[in-house]
Write a protein that holds these residues in place. Structure first.
Motif, short mmCIF file in Angstrom:
data_model
loop_
_atom_site.label_atom_id
_atom_site.label_comp_id
_atom_site.label_asym_id
_atom_site.label_seq_id
_atom_site.Cartn_x
_atom_site.Cartn_y
_atom_site.Cartn_z
N VAL A 216 -22.18 32.14 38.06
CA VAL A 216 -21.86 30.99 38.90
C VAL A 216 -20.91 30.08 38.14
O VAL A 216 -20.87 30.09 36.91
N ASP A 217 -20.15 29.29 38.88
CA ASP A 217 -19.16 28.40 38.30
C ASP A 217 -19.84 27.14 37.76
O ASP A 217 -20.34 26.32 38.53
N GLY A 218 -19.84 26.99 36.44
CA GLY A 218 -20.49 25.85 35.83
C GLY A 218 -19.62 24.61 35.74
O GLY A 218 -20.06 23.59 35.22
N GLU A 219 -18.38 24.67 36.25
CA GLU A 219 -17.50 23.50 36.21
C GLU A 219 -17.59 22.67 37.48
O GLU A 219 -16.90 21.66 37.62
N LEU A 220 -18.44 23.08 38.42
CA LEU A 220 -18.69 22.31 39.63
C LEU A 220 -19.56 21.10 39.29
O LEU A 220 -20.14 21.04 38.21
N PRO A 221 -19.67 20.13 40.21
CA PRO A 221 -20.61 19.03 39.99
C PRO A 221 -22.03 19.56 39.76
O PRO A 221 -22.37 20.66 40.24
N VAL A 222 -22.85 18.80 39.05
CA VAL A 222 -24.18 19.25 38.64
C VAL A 222 -25.01 19.75 39.82
O VAL A 222 -25.61 20.83 39.76
N ASP A 223 -25.05 18.99 40.93
CA ASP A 223 -25.84 19.40 42.09
C ASP A 223 -25.33 20.71 42.68
O ASP A 223 -26.12 21.54 43.16
N ALA A 224 -24.00 20.88 42.66
CA ALA A 224 -23.41 22.10 43.21
C ALA A 224 -23.76 23.31 42.34
O ALA A 224 -23.99 24.41 42.85
N VAL A 225 -23.79 23.11 41.02
CA VAL A 225 -24.18 24.21 40.13
C VAL A 225 -25.64 24.59 40.37
O VAL A 225 -25.98 25.77 40.44
N THR A 226 -26.50 23.58 40.52
CA THR A 226 -27.92 23.85 40.80
C THR A 226 -28.06 24.66 42.08
O THR A 226 -28.79 25.65 42.12
#
Length: 241
Positions: A216-226
Motif C-alpha cells: 500500500v502507498d504509505g505517502e498518503l494521509p495517515v487515515d488513507a493509509v489506515t
C-alpha cells in the motif's frame, strides 16, 4: 473518502463480524508502522504482538524460556529461532488473539515465516498470516528520519522538512533549542535500510508466492493509509480463507 472507509471498517470490527486473523505489517524504518498498528488495533480490537516485548516479558518474569534466553544474551549470543518460536507460540495461545493480531518484528526470517505457517496450519480453524507492506519512497523516508527534531523540555516533535518550527531550530512552545537523535543520520539510516531489505526480502517473497502479500502507498494521509491497509487485509483474507 478515506476516512469514511476507515470508519466503516471500524464499525464492522466492533460488531464482531470481521475476523482479521494474523496480520504481518511490514515497512522500512520511518514508514509509520507504529501509527498504523495503533489505528488498526483500535479499529478491530486486536493486540499487537511484539517479539521484543515477548522476550523482555519472559526474561523479566523468569520463565523457563526466559532463563534460557537470558543465559544466551549474557554471553552476547543471539536468541535462536527455535526459542523465539516457542515464546511466540505461548503468546498466541492467550485468549486476546482469538480474532487476530498484528505481528511486530516476527517473522523476521524465512525460517520463522515457514515455522509460523506450519504452526497456524496445525491449529484448528487457524487462519494463515496475511502480509501488508507500507511503501514510502527513499527520499521521503530519508527526510522523515534525518529531519526529526524534538524539544528536550516539552517533548514536542518537529521535522525540519515536513513540519518545521516557526523559528529555525527553536521549539514553538518554549523557545528551547531543538535536539536531534544521534542515530538520525543518513549513514545510520542507510545501514538500517540495508539490514531491513536483506532480512525482509525472503519473507516478502514467501508471502507473495503464497498469494498473501500486498503493498500500500504509505505517502498518503495517515487515515488513507489506515484505510488502505485494512482494505488490503480484507482482500487478502478473502483470498486466503
Amino acid at each position: 473518502m478515506a476516512v469514511a472507509v476507515g470508519e466503516k471498517h471500524r464499525e464492522v470490527g466492533k460488531s464482531g463480524t470481521v475476523v482479521p486473523g494474523p496480520v504481518l505489517l511490514l515497512g522500512a524504518p520511518g514508514v509509520g508502522k507504529g501509527t498504523q498498528a495503533q489505528a488498526i488495533m483500535a479499529a478491530w480490537g486486536i493486540p499487537q504482538i511484539s517479539t521484543g516485548d515477548i522476550l523482555r516479558s519472559n526474561v523479566s518474569g523468569g520463565t523457563e524460556l526466559g532463563k534460557k534466553a537470558r543465559a544466551l544474551m549474557d554471553r552476547g549470543e543471539l536468541v535462536p529461532d527455535d526459542l523465539v518460536n516457542q515464546m511466540v507460540a505461548d503468546r498466541l495461545q492467550l485468549p486476546d488473539t482469538a480474532k487476530g493480531y498484528i505481528l511486530d518484528g516476527f517473522p523476521r526470517t524465512l525460517g520463522q515465516a515457514e515455522w509460523l505457517d506450519s504452526y497456524l496450519a496445525e491449529r484448528s480453524g487457524g487462519l494463515p498470516v496475511v502480509a501488508v507492506s507500507i511503501k514510502v519512497g527513499y527520499t521521503q523516508l530519508l527526510r522523515r528520519i534525518t529531519g526529526r527534531r524534538n524539544c528536550p523540555v516539552c517533548k514536542s516533535i518537529y521535522n525540519i522538512y515536513l513540519q518545521p518550527p516557526k523559528v529555525d531550530t527553536l521549539c514553538d512552545l518554549d523557545g528551547t533549542p531543538l535536539a536531534r537523535r544521534s542515530d538520525d543520520t543518513e549513514e545510520v539510516f542507510e545501514e538500517r535500510m540495508r539490514t531491513y531489505e536483506s532480512l525482509t526480502a525472503p519473507v516478502i517473497e514467501h508471502y507473495r508466492a503464497c498469494g498473501r502479500f500486498q503493498e500500500v502507498d504509505g505517502e498518503l494521509p495517515v487515515d488513507a493509509v489506515t484505510a488502505a491497509v485494512m482494505a488490503a487485509v480484507l482482500r487478502l483474507r478473502g483470498a486466503a480463507s
